[in-house]
Design an enzyme around this catalytic site. Structure first.
Site, PDB file in Angstrom:
ATOM      1  N   TYR A   1      50.647  22.207 113.110  1.00  0.00           N
ATOM      2  CA  TYR A   1      51.296  20.931 113.370  1.00  0.00           C
ATOM      3  C   TYR A   1      52.692  21.017 113.967  1.00  0.00           C
ATOM      4  CZ  TYR A   1      47.321  19.003 110.964  1.00  0.00           C
ATOM      5  OH  TYR A   1      46.036  18.659 110.626  1.00  0.00           O
TER       6      TYR A   1
ATOM      7  N   PHE B   1      47.471  13.455  99.624  1.00  0.00           N
ATOM      8  CA  PHE B   1      46.876  12.196 100.099  1.00  0.00           C
ATOM      9  C   PHE B   1      45.901  12.476 101.233  1.00  0.00           C
ATOM     10  CE2 PHE B   1      51.127  12.820 101.907  1.00  0.00           C
ATOM     11  CZ  PHE B   1      50.845  12.859 103.270  1.00  0.00           C
TER      12      PHE B   1
END
Length: 411
Positions: free
Chosen positions: A122, A411
């Site tokens: 990322y 999450f």
């Protein structure tokens, strides 16, 4: 020739199937999958389709992120990202990241955050390591809690059922009060409190059902602990492990009392903690941290999507007036020079034509944003360039936080 589109109701099972296969093929327990379906935001969930086959997934949750100063900033919680192994190296991830960040910008969310299964992926999309977490294996046969606050003896501890709605509300109230006291935490949207208390038998790995203890002072719930206990034993007797899921408290006495309880449960030898802040106060209550097998790992990667909005949304530890020359190849609207002026009361950040004091990429801004990574450390790694003498020391101090940022759950 793949098509990128938001999640449709009749695509959901194939979309989740692609995601689960990418992460090893083991599906979620039915109760957890049902709740995740409820929490998933279809209009923020992307699928890449090769004909009728789903070959890529990416999603986001609408969160509010606590930042230095205590404000809650709208943030996209990037999640459920995968590309089918048969369709790698075709630009699918890049196209999903492009579409997603454009959408985050349109929604007016200045920040995006994620947890990375592979951190190397990322950085090229502007995400920088922003928080770490601490894991511990406390040997309670050799380690005790020492120097507890005197008021800890007056804290009332009682078992409570995590399935009791009233207990759930008390737990969530304690959590909500903790959010603004530490950067990096998430103000949970409705429904997330159920996910945190979910206890599928398939995920217990032989341990007990989820147990809960509430702490009270003067009749008010001031903290809680959620944990499992294993039933391990050998020829010498019981040697069970207390697997801690969460410990929160609003005051030092309640926090110490909860940790003392966890470390003194009968027939247990070890307290195992998978995720706590790197500056957790319990470190200063333990008699011997060497026998606690401390391990630090990365957890949150952060990215400013709107540099001006993100930097203006937080407070600063010391007065700062600095011009940042920001490079952002993936989101070019952030490119250029920004003047940041702020202090503990707030900040403004706007474009400027003035000469730059520091040069860095948006990735470094993401790392420093929550106060857990210093601009000085990034400069020493060659990732921030000082253009005005003294600017680095000024900005590095200002971006810091009195408490380490932390993400308490995924999450």
């Amino acid at each position: 020739m793949t098509e990128l589109r938001v999640l449709r109701k009749d695509d959901r099972d194939r979309w989740y199937g692609t995601l689960e296969r990418a992460f090893g093929g083991a599906g979620e327990p039915p109760r957890k999958r049902e709740l995740l379906d409820e929490l998933t935001e279809p209009d923020r969930s992307l699928g890449a389709w090769d004909g009728e086959e789903c070959v890529g997934t990416a999603g986001a949750f609408s969160f509010r992120l606590s930042v230095p100063g205590g404000s809650l900033v709208p943030a996209a919680g990037v999640t459920m990202v995968s590309v089918a192994a048969t369709h790698r190296r075709r630009g699918l991830l890049r196209s999903m990241m492009r579409r997603q960040l454009d959408d985050v910008r349109e929604r007016g969310e200045p920040m995006a955050v994620l947890t990375a299964s592979e951190p190397d992926i990322y950085g090229r999309f502007g995400y920088g390591l922003a928080t770490n977490c601490l894991a511990m294996e406390i040997d309670t046969t050799r380690v005790r809690l020492a120097s507890l606050p005197e008021a800890a003896d007056a804290v009332e501890l009682r078992y409570a059922s995590p399935a009791d709605p009233e207990v759930g509300r008390a737990i969530e109230d304690v959590y909500a009060r903790a959010v603004t006291r530490r950067p990096g935490m998430l103000a949970r949207q409705p429904g997330w409190e159920r996910l945190q208390l979910l206890d599928p038998p398939e995920e217990r790995a032989g341990a007990s059902a989820l147990q809960c203890v509430l702490a009270r002072r003067d009749g008010e719930v001031t903290g809680f602990a959620l944990f499992h206990v294993t039933g391990e034993a050998d020829m010498a007797g019981a040697k069970s492990v207390v697997r801690v899921r969460d410990v929160y408290a609003g005051d030092p006495a309640s926090y110490a009392a909860l940790w003392r309880f966890l470390c003194e449960i009968d027939l247990t030898w070890t307290v195992s903690v998978g995720n706590c802040p790197v500056d957790d106060p319990v470190l200063h209550l333990l008699s011997d941290v060497r026998r606690c097998a401390l391990r630090v790992r990365d957890i949150t990667y952060a990215r400013p999507v709107d540099v001006g909005g993100a930097l203006a949304a937080r407070a600063y530890r010391a007065p700062v007036d600095v011009v940042l020359d920001v490079r952002d190849a993936f989101c070019p609207w952030n490119e250029g020079r920004w003047r940041l002026s702020g202090d503990a009361q707030g900040a403004v950040c706007a474009r400027t034509g003035d000469a730059a004091d520091l040069a860095l990429t948006v990735r470094e801004l993401g790392s420093a944003y929550l106060g857990g990574v210093t601009l000085r450390a990034l400069a020493d790694a060659g990732r921030v360039t000082e253009l005005r003498p003294g600017a680095l020391a000024e900005a590095s101090l200002a971006f810091g936080s009195d408490v380490a940022p932390w993400l308490p759950h995924g999450f």
